[in-house]
Design a protein around this motif. Structure first.
Motif, PDB file in Angstrom:
ATOM      1  N   ARG A 109       0.840  -1.201   0.000  1.00  0.00           N
ATOM      2  CA  ARG A 109       0.000   0.000   0.000  1.00  0.00           C
ATOM      3  C   ARG A 109       0.877   1.254   0.000  1.00  0.00           C
ATOM      4  O   ARG A 109       1.893   1.308   0.693  1.00  0.00           O
ATOM      5  CB  ARG A 109      -0.917   0.017   1.229  1.00  0.00           C
ATOM      6  N   PHE A 110       0.452   2.244  -0.780  1.00  0.00           N
ATOM      7  CA  PHE A 110       1.114   3.545  -0.802  1.00  0.00           C
ATOM      8  C   PHE A 110       0.065   4.640  -0.630  1.00  0.00           C
ATOM      9  O   PHE A 110      -1.078   4.483  -1.075  1.00  0.00           O
ATOM     10  CB  PHE A 110       1.865   3.779  -2.117  1.00  0.00           C
ATOM     11  N   GLU A 111       0.492   5.721   0.002  1.00  0.00           N
ATOM     12  CA  GLU A 111      -0.388   6.871   0.190  1.00  0.00           C
ATOM     13  C   GLU A 111       0.296   8.096  -0.421  1.00  0.00           C
ATOM     14  O   GLU A 111       1.438   8.411  -0.088  1.00  0.00           O
ATOM     15  CB  GLU A 111      -0.625   7.095   1.687  1.00  0.00           C
ATOM     16  N   PHE A 112      -0.408   8.766  -1.328  1.00  0.00           N
ATOM     17  CA  PHE A 112       0.131   9.965  -1.967  1.00  0.00           C
ATOM     18  C   PHE A 112      -0.727  11.166  -1.599  1.00  0.00           C
ATOM     19  O   PHE A 112      -1.959  11.075  -1.598  1.00  0.00           O
ATOM     20  CB  PHE A 112       0.172   9.795  -3.485  1.00  0.00           C
ATOM     21  N   ILE A 113      -0.063  12.265  -1.267  1.00  0.00           N
ATOM     22  CA  ILE A 113      -0.763  13.490  -0.869  1.00  0.00           C
ATOM     23  C   ILE A 113      -0.242  14.640  -1.726  1.00  0.00           C
ATOM     24  O   ILE A 113       0.957  14.932  -1.735  1.00  0.00           O
ATOM     25  CB  ILE A 113      -0.536  13.816   0.623  1.00  0.00           C
ATOM     26  N   PHE A 114      -1.153  15.281  -2.436  1.00  0.00           N
ATOM     27  CA  PHE A 114      -0.788  16.415  -3.285  1.00  0.00           C
ATOM     28  C   PHE A 114      -1.540  17.664  -2.832  1.00  0.00           C
ATOM     29  O   PHE A 114      -2.761  17.630  -2.664  1.00  0.00           O
ATOM     30  CB  PHE A 114      -1.101  16.119  -4.751  1.00  0.00           C
ATOM     31  N   THR A 115      -0.803  18.740  -2.654  1.00  0.00           N
ATOM     32  CA  THR A 115      -1.387  20.006  -2.210  1.00  0.00           C
ATOM     33  C   THR A 115      -1.189  21.064  -3.286  1.00  0.00           C
ATOM     34  O   THR A 115      -0.063  21.290  -3.742  1.00  0.00           O
ATOM     35  CB  THR A 115      -0.718  20.491  -0.909  1.00  0.00           C
ATOM     36  N   SER A 116      -2.290  21.700  -3.688  1.00  0.00           N
ATOM     37  CA  SER A 116      -2.199  22.794  -4.644  1.00  0.00           C
ATOM     38  C   SER A 116      -1.743  24.052  -3.918  1.00  0.00           C
ATOM     39  O   SER A 116      -2.294  24.425  -2.882  1.00  0.00           O
ATOM     40  CB  SER A 116      -3.550  23.040  -5.324  1.00  0.00           C
ATOM     41  N   LEU A 117      -0.732  24.717  -4.462  1.00  0.00           N
ATOM     42  CA  LEU A 117      -0.200  25.920  -3.844  1.00  0.00           C
ATOM     43  C   LEU A 117      -0.878  27.179  -4.375  1.00  0.00           C
ATOM     44  O   LEU A 117      -0.519  28.292  -3.992  1.00  0.00           O
ATOM     45  CB  LEU A 117       1.311  26.003  -4.072  1.00  0.00           C
ATOM     46  N   VAL A 118      -1.873  26.975  -5.236  1.00  0.00           N
ATOM     47  CA  VAL A 118      -2.664  28.090  -5.760  1.00  0.00           C
ATOM     48  C   VAL A 118      -3.926  28.215  -4.913  1.00  0.00           C
ATOM     49  O   VAL A 118      -4.738  27.293  -4.858  1.00  0.00           O
ATOM     50  CB  VAL A 118      -3.037  27.865  -7.235  1.00  0.00           C
ATOM     51  N   LYS A 119      -4.085  29.333  -4.258  1.00  0.00           N
ATOM     52  CA  LYS A 119      -5.217  29.520  -3.357  1.00  0.00           C
ATOM     53  C   LYS A 119      -6.543  29.527  -4.122  1.00  0.00           C
ATOM     54  O   LYS A 119      -6.640  30.036  -5.231  1.00  0.00           O
ATOM     55  CB  LYS A 119      -5.070  30.833  -2.573  1.00  0.00           C
ATOM     56  N   ASN A 120      -7.549  28.940  -3.457  1.00  0.00           N
ATOM     57  CA  ASN A 120      -8.931  28.951  -3.972  1.00  0.00           C
ATOM     58  C   ASN A 120      -9.048  28.344  -5.377  1.00  0.00           C
ATOM     59  O   ASN A 120      -9.887  28.767  -6.177  1.00  0.00           O
ATOM     60  CB  ASN A 120      -9.491  30.383  -3.983  1.00  0.00           C
ATOM     61  N   SER A 121      -8.210  27.361  -5.661  1.00  0.00           N
ATOM     62  CA  SER A 121      -8.297  26.682  -6.956  1.00  0.00           C
ATOM     63  C   SER A 121      -8.639  25.208  -6.735  1.00  0.00           C
ATOM     64  O   SER A 121      -7.820  24.453  -6.212  1.00  0.00           O
ATOM     65  CB  SER A 121      -6.969  26.796  -7.712  1.00  0.00           C
ATOM     66  N   PRO A 122      -9.844  24.797  -7.132  1.00  0.00           N
ATOM     67  CA  PRO A 122     -10.249  23.384  -6.950  1.00  0.00           C
ATOM     68  C   PRO A 122      -9.815  22.490  -8.103  1.00  0.00           C
ATOM     69  O   PRO A 122     -10.176  21.323  -8.147  1.00  0.00           O
ATOM     70  CB  PRO A 122     -11.775  23.496  -6.904  1.00  0.00           C
ATOM     71  N   ARG A 123      -9.036  23.036  -9.037  1.00  0.00           N
ATOM     72  CA  ARG A 123      -8.699  22.307 -10.257  1.00  0.00           C
ATOM     73  C   ARG A 123      -8.028  20.970  -9.986  1.00  0.00           C
ATOM     74  O   ARG A 123      -8.324  19.962 -10.641  1.00  0.00           O
ATOM     75  CB  ARG A 123      -7.785  23.201 -11.099  1.00  0.00           C
ATOM     76  N   LEU A 124      -7.120  20.928  -9.024  1.00  0.00           N
ATOM     77  CA  LEU A 124      -6.432  19.680  -8.690  1.00  0.00           C
ATOM     78  C   LEU A 124      -7.437  18.606  -8.305  1.00  0.00           C
ATOM     79  O   LEU A 124      -7.360  17.468  -8.769  1.00  0.00           O
ATOM     80  CB  LEU A 124      -5.449  19.922  -7.544  1.00  0.00           C
ATOM     81  N   PHE A 125      -8.409  18.976  -7.454  1.00  0.00           N
ATOM     82  CA  PHE A 125      -9.379  17.993  -6.962  1.00  0.00           C
ATOM     83  C   PHE A 125     -10.335  17.553  -8.069  1.00  0.00           C
ATOM     84  O   PHE A 125     -10.567  16.357  -8.279  1.00  0.00           O
ATOM     85  CB  PHE A 125     -10.184  18.578  -5.800  1.00  0.00           C
ATOM     86  N   THR A 126     -10.910  18.532  -8.781  1.00  0.00           N
ATOM     87  CA  THR A 126     -11.943  18.204  -9.771  1.00  0.00           C
ATOM     88  C   THR A 126     -11.389  17.392 -10.935  1.00  0.00           C
ATOM     89  O   THR A 126     -12.022  16.426 -11.383  1.00  0.00           O
ATOM     90  CB  THR A 126     -12.600  19.488 -10.302  1.00  0.00           C
TER      91      THR A 126
END
Length: 344
Positions: A109-126
């Motif tokens: 099992r692997f867990e990956f966490i990505f954080t967008s450094l652009v405020k108020n941008s849901p693009r990474l999630f959507t």
């Protein structure tokens, strides 16, 4: 009759997780399409504090460090079990929402966490959630299926963008001693066989999973033999045509369609980028080798940084603990029973 010598390059991009690969492994293969390229994304799990670029394709996620192209990830959608949004502590962003991808590859099992450094941008999630959902619901394009709900009233349940080229009766499946009479349906993405007397007795063979196509002698006479890739189970499927003269026609048609598919594969992942009219190819970031010499050191193996418990997932044998009066999994080296109860 000559055997099919065509060799299809087996697809690994959506079925494997790779760490710190050379640029050649990050190049898009045939049929792989870049959907989005998102700048300023932090790999919070393995490289907290490091800014990078996340590329989303129809087969995988590719993250590359902005500091060094040698630090990268390739995460196949076939390895991802879930995608969620959770709070995380980022060195570059502080407490913020991040994308959590839980994965499994080679029983680890692997867990990956990505954080967008652009405020108020849901693009990474959507974007990632939409593409993963599309991948997860279109498996018939890519996976061999036995006894599936793919036939209704003797007709194939069509996939989006699928085209039927031929429907041929009098095809015997040779999986049993007496054989089973059925029908071939040949399309642009797969070959399907189903039994005349029981349409739920069927098999869907995507061209993506075909390893070889040959005509061989069998105890039933001349037979069409389709061998599938190891990742699909390594099946060897035999079929006989009645009359036997049809066998050449069936063999040639499937072989030709397999060749066409190999040059222009269809993976079935549909996507739509809302409010974006820019051609994704215009944003593609070329991979280049860093002009530096890599010195071997004692750095931790990259894959260990992404495991939920910080080590390779190994099932240790159970041992009896007299203190507890029960059996439990053997503790990791350097860990004591007392330390598990201690609060630091």
């Amino acid at each position: 009759m000559a055997a099919g010598e065509h060799v299809f390059e087996e697809v690994w991009q959506d079925r494997e997780i790779k760490f710190d690969q050379p640029p050649s492994a990050l190049r898009l293969r045939k049929g792989e399409v870049q959907i989005d390229s998102i700048n300023s994304v932090e790999d919070t799990k393995g490289n907290n504090g490091e800014r990078g670029i996340l590329i989303v394709t129809n087969l995988r996620l590719i993250w590359t460090s902005a500091k060094s192209a040698r630090t990268n990830l390739s995460i196949g959608f076939g390895c991802i079990s879930s995608v969620n949004i959770k709070q995380v502590n980022s060195k570059l962003r502080g407490n913020s929402q991040a994308l959590f991808a839980m994965t499994r590859f080679n029983a680890t099992r692997f867990e990956f966490i990505f954080t967008s450094l652009v405020k108020n941008s849901p693009r990474l999630f959507t974007t990632v959630q939409a593409v993963f959902k599309s991948y997860d619901t279109t498996k018939l394009y890519r996976d061999l299926k036995l006894r599936g709900a793919i036939i209704r009233d003797k007709e194939l349940v069509m996939l989006p963008h699928e085209q039927v080229y031929e429907k041929i009766g009098g095809i015997w499946n040779l999986s049993s001693d007496q054989g089973n009479l059925g029908t071939f349906i040949i399309t642009n993405v797969r070959t399907v066989w189903f039994a005349v007397l029981a349409e739920n007795f069927n098999v869907s063979i995507p061209y993506l999973q075909m390893k070889s196509i040959n005509v061989r002698n069998s105890k039933f006479g001349q037979a069409l033999v389709i061998e599938t890739t190891a990742s699909s189970g390594g099946y060897i499927l035999g079929f006989r045509a009645d009359p036997v003269e049809h066998l050449e026609e069936v063999y040639t048609q499937i072989l030709n369609l397999w060749k066409v598919f190999s040059s222009t594969p269809i993976f079935g992942v549909d996507y739509s980028m809302e409010d974006r009219d820019v051609d994704p190819k215009a944003n593609f970031v070329p991979r280049t080798e860093d002009d530096v010499e890599i010195m071997e050191g004692d750095d931790i193996e990259p894959c260990l940084l992404y495991q939920p418990d910080g080590e390779k997932e190994i099932d240790r044998e159970p041992v009896f603990h007299a203190e507890l009066g029960l059996a439990m999994e053997r503790l990791k080296e350097g860990t004591t029973l007392q330390s598990l109860w201690s609060v630091v």
